[in-house]
Design an enzyme around this catalytic site. Structure first.
Site, PDB file in Angstrom:
ATOM      1  N   ILE A 148      35.703  64.302  37.559  1.00 50.54           N
ATOM      2  CA  ILE A 148      36.247  65.091  36.443  1.00 50.54           C
ATOM      3  C   ILE A 148      36.884  64.184  35.392  1.00 50.54           C
ATOM      4  CG2 ILE A 148      38.088  66.744  35.826  1.00 50.54           C
ATOM      5  CD1 ILE A 148      37.384  68.287  38.299  1.00 50.54           C
ATOM      6  N   THR A 191      19.852  59.169  44.167  1.00 55.67           N
ATOM      7  CA  THR A 191      19.666  58.581  42.833  1.00 55.67           C
ATOM      8  C   THR A 191      19.144  59.641  41.860  1.00 55.67           C
ATOM      9  OG1 THR A 191      19.284  56.380  43.716  1.00 55.67           O
ATOM     10  CG2 THR A 191      18.358  56.823  41.546  1.00 55.67           C
ATOM     11  N   CYS A 381      53.470  32.305  43.910  1.00 54.61           N
ATOM     12  CA  CYS A 381      54.408  33.364  43.518  1.00 54.61           C
ATOM     13  C   CYS A 381      55.341  33.700  44.686  1.00 54.61           C
ATOM     14  CB  CYS A 381      53.674  34.573  42.972  1.00 54.61           C
ATOM     15  SG  CYS A 381      54.695  35.487  41.810  1.00 54.61           S
ATOM     16  N   MET A 384      55.688  30.879  46.878  1.00 55.52           N
ATOM     17  CA  MET A 384      56.641  29.818  46.516  1.00 55.52           C
ATOM     18  C   MET A 384      58.050  30.248  46.927  1.00 55.52           C
ATOM     19  SD  MET A 384      57.829  28.379  42.803  1.00 55.52           S
ATOM     20  CE  MET A 384      59.582  28.196  42.507  1.00 55.52           C
ATOM     21  N   HIS A 507      50.273  32.198  38.866  1.00 55.39           N
ATOM     22  CA  HIS A 507      49.058  32.616  39.590  1.00 55.39           C
ATOM     23  C   HIS A 507      47.841  31.807  39.144  1.00 55.39           C
ATOM     24  CE1 HIS A 507      50.639  36.140  41.719  1.00 55.39           C
ATOM     25  NE2 HIS A 507      51.474  36.235  40.689  1.00 55.39           N
ATOM     26  N   GLU A 509      45.165  31.371  40.626  1.00 54.92           N
ATOM     27  CA  GLU A 509      43.885  31.965  41.051  1.00 54.92           C
ATOM     28  C   GLU A 509      43.172  32.689  39.914  1.00 54.92           C
ATOM     29  OE1 GLU A 509      46.885  32.980  41.894  1.00 54.92           O
ATOM     30  OE2 GLU A 509      47.012  35.134  42.332  1.00 54.92           O
TER      31      GLU A 509
HETATM   32  N1  GLN Z   1      58.111  39.890  44.384  1.00 59.12           N
HETATM   33  C1  GLN Z   1      58.266  38.632  43.757  1.00 59.12           C
HETATM   34  C2  GLN Z   1      58.869  38.745  42.381  1.00 59.12           C
HETATM   35  O1  GLN Z   1      58.843  39.784  41.781  1.00 59.12           O
HETATM   36  C3  GLN Z   1      56.953  37.890  43.698  1.00 59.12           C
HETATM   37  C4  GLN Z   1      55.948  38.530  42.819  1.00 59.12           C
HETATM   38  C5  GLN Z   1      54.541  38.040  43.060  1.00 59.12           C
HETATM   39  O2  GLN Z   1      54.281  37.381  44.070  1.00 59.12           O
HETATM   40  N2  GLN Z   1      53.615  38.369  42.181  1.00 59.12           N
HETATM   41  O3  GLN Z   1      59.349  37.771  41.851  1.00 59.12           O
END
Ligand code: GLN
Length: 541
Positions: A148, A191, A381, A384, A507, A509
């Site tokens: 929908i 299909t 993130c 770390m 990030h 990645e």
């Molecule tokens: N939760 C953590 C923060 O807000 C890490 C966020 C994350 O890993 N993208 O800082």
């Protein structure tokens, strides 16, 4: 005149529409054409930023801070199409714009309706990408025909040929042809139904891409062509790929989809250049070595929750001609089953980003295991932040150290909320988001990886390293080696006295490509490979 390709899907979701759209984009770029990619998502959320990874998979972050659908990750990995907020719209965003316009009185007293106001807004968002230097805009419509929420989007793309000319538009529909084992037959009826639904809406697909587990006989493809009113050569099968998703573009070229698109849209294309991609696929199919990497996360049973992480690990493997075998470990299980049991024999440990308390202690144990056993560690993130907490607890002796995200009363808040976040109350789109410049310490491992000291990486977080503890960390051997250009925020820490221990607040990645692995992933996997080889040499298991 910019041409439009619309990609829709039918029968079931998860057919790999995003992957196919990205592959079409890649193939057209390899014909010298300039391509823009776009995804329209019919759900009501303004963006996926507030959705659980269980619902949606990974949230893919762009340079401009847009939190988008993970298909945009495929677009960036496959093509050079620049992406921005304009590359991903949801129903929520479309309606928000329409309602804001209504409040400003822009509809001049008229009744505001789905047709034409919502559909016009959708068309505007599509046409905005058709700038003069762009040859083709590829717009993928999320969901399945018959949903929908998808109707206004289908109606909008139905109208575009009327606005820009039928000869400038191409409709590609992806469906599934299931193989029924009991009947020993491929079934074309779903299909036919799906195309029937599209035609009711007024869209006659020009090309059908049929997804299938095994090859379909020509006779069945011809039957689909005739029932669906599509040329037989425009019914193209896309068989599941055994080795890698990066094989999909080659499969489409084998079936001459590129020639068909070029001819149908009258594109001025140069000859196809895919030799380097063929070489890449050769390396993917014939790796020289293997390496085992553990990814310790919270949504580990959801294949798409850490999509870009897994892709970046694959890219790193490609760059070393190695196959990366990923062991996905649910952080909570580490506590239940024991680190030694789950992490024994692993060559590298990665803790990705995340939110919320569940699994935190397991992630901290994974870091400790990596640090104490000299196993390459890569934290991203939250990965770390847990590395910092682990070091504070087990090396600095601050046994209750924590992030204030998880323990507001900790006596040692080694990770604390960003100053700018203290007054934020809305949850949507309010994190520290998007590309930020970062300065790396000369001579550090991370600077060595990048080959430069000035970098830019994408962020998505609310918490940060607490600078009040910096001196104690440095003295004990965990060193900040990357800071925001303002010098105020720590973005990278590393343990110089360890074979490879790097953790980043951003990030990386999101910036890795199959032919150009991200330097941190490349070097992390390189360190893991080295460990693998050294251990094989020493006879350890
Ligand atoms: N939760 C953590 C923060 O807000 C890490 C966020 C994350 O890993 N993208 O800082």
């Amino acid at each position: 005149m910019t041409k439009h390709i619309f990609v829709t899907g039918g029968v079931v979701s998860s057919l790999g529409k995003g992957l196919t759209s990205a592959s079409i984009g890649l193939v057209l770029e390899r014909h010298g054409l300039s391509v823009r990619m776009q995804k329209l998502d019919p759900y009501i959320n303004v963006d996926p930023g507030t959705m659980s990874p269980y619902q949606h998979g990974e949230v893919y972050v762009l340079d401009d801070g847009a939190e988008t659908d993970l298909d945009l990750g495929h677009y960036e990995r496959f093509t050079n199409s620049p992406l921005s907020r304009e590359s991903n719209y949801t129903s929520g965003q479309i309606y928000l714009r329409v309602i804001e316009r209504e409040r400003r009185g822009e509809y001049l007293g008229r009744t505001v309706q789905v047709i034409p106001h919502v559909t016009d807004q959708i068309k505007e968002c599509i046409r905005n990408l058709a700038r003069s230097d762009v040859d083709v805009v590829i717009t993928e419509l999320g969901g399945t025909v018959g949903d929908i929420e998808g109707l206004p989007f289908l109606e909008a793309i139905r109208q575009i040929p009327l606005d820009v000319g039928k000869e400038n538009c191409l409709f590609i529909h992806l469906t599934l042809v299931p193989y029924l084992k009991a009947a020993r037959e491929a079934k074309t009826k779903p299909t036919q139904h799906s195309v029937g639904l599209l035609r009711q809406i007024g869209i006659q697909p020009d090309v059908l891409i049929v997804r299938t587990e095994r090859e379909i006989e020509r006779e069945h493809l011809d039957k689909i062509a005739s029932f669906c009113n599509v040329e037989p050569r425009a019914v193209i099968e896309e068989v599941d790929k055994e080795f890698s998703i990066y094989e999909v573009p080659l499969g489409l070229v084998d079936h001459k989809l590129d020639q068909l698109i070029i001819q149908k849209l009258g594109l001025n294309a140069s000859p196809l250049q895919m030799d380097d991609w063929q070489d890449l696929m050769h390396r993917v199919r014939h790796p020289d070595s293997e390496v085992r990497i553990a990814v310790v996360g919270k949504y580990i049973d959801h294949r798409d929750a850490y999509k870009s992480i897994y892709e970046a690990l694959d890219h790193a493997g490609f760059s070393h001609s190695a196959r990366v075998l990923v062991k996905r470990i649910e952080a909570e299980d580490l506590q239940k089953e024991g680190v030694d049991h789950l992490l024994r024999g692993i060559d590298g440990i990665l803790v990705p980003g995340g939110f919320g308390m569940r699994g935190i202690e397991g992630k901290i144990e994974a870091v400790q295991y990596a640090r104490e056993n000299n196993i390459p560690y890569f934290g991203i993130c939250l990965g770390m932040q847990v590395a910092v907490i682990e070091f504070a607890r087990n090396v600095l002796g601050l046994s209750q150290a924590h992030s204030t995200e998880f323990d507001g009363d900790t006596p040692d808040p080694v990770i604390c909320i960003l100053e700018e976040q203290k007054t934020v109350t809305d949850k949507g789109g309010t994190m520290r988001l998007g590309a930020q410049p970062c300065r790396l310490t000369e001579g550090s491992r991370v600077a060595e990886c990048y080959g430069t000291t000035e970098i830019s990486e994408r962020h998505r977080h609310r918490y940060e390293f607490n600078p009040e503890y910096e001196e104690r960390f440095v003295n004990a051997g965990l060193v900040p080696t990357g800071t925001h250009e303002s010098g105020l925020l720590v973005e990278v820490v590393e343990v110089p006295d360890h074979p490879w221990f790097v953790a980043v607040q951003f990030h990386p990645e999101f910036r890795s490509k199959p032919q150009d692995a991200h330097p941190l992933f490349r070097e992390f996997v390189g360190a893991a490979l080295k460990r693998h080889k050294d251990r094989a040499g020493s006879g350890a298991n």
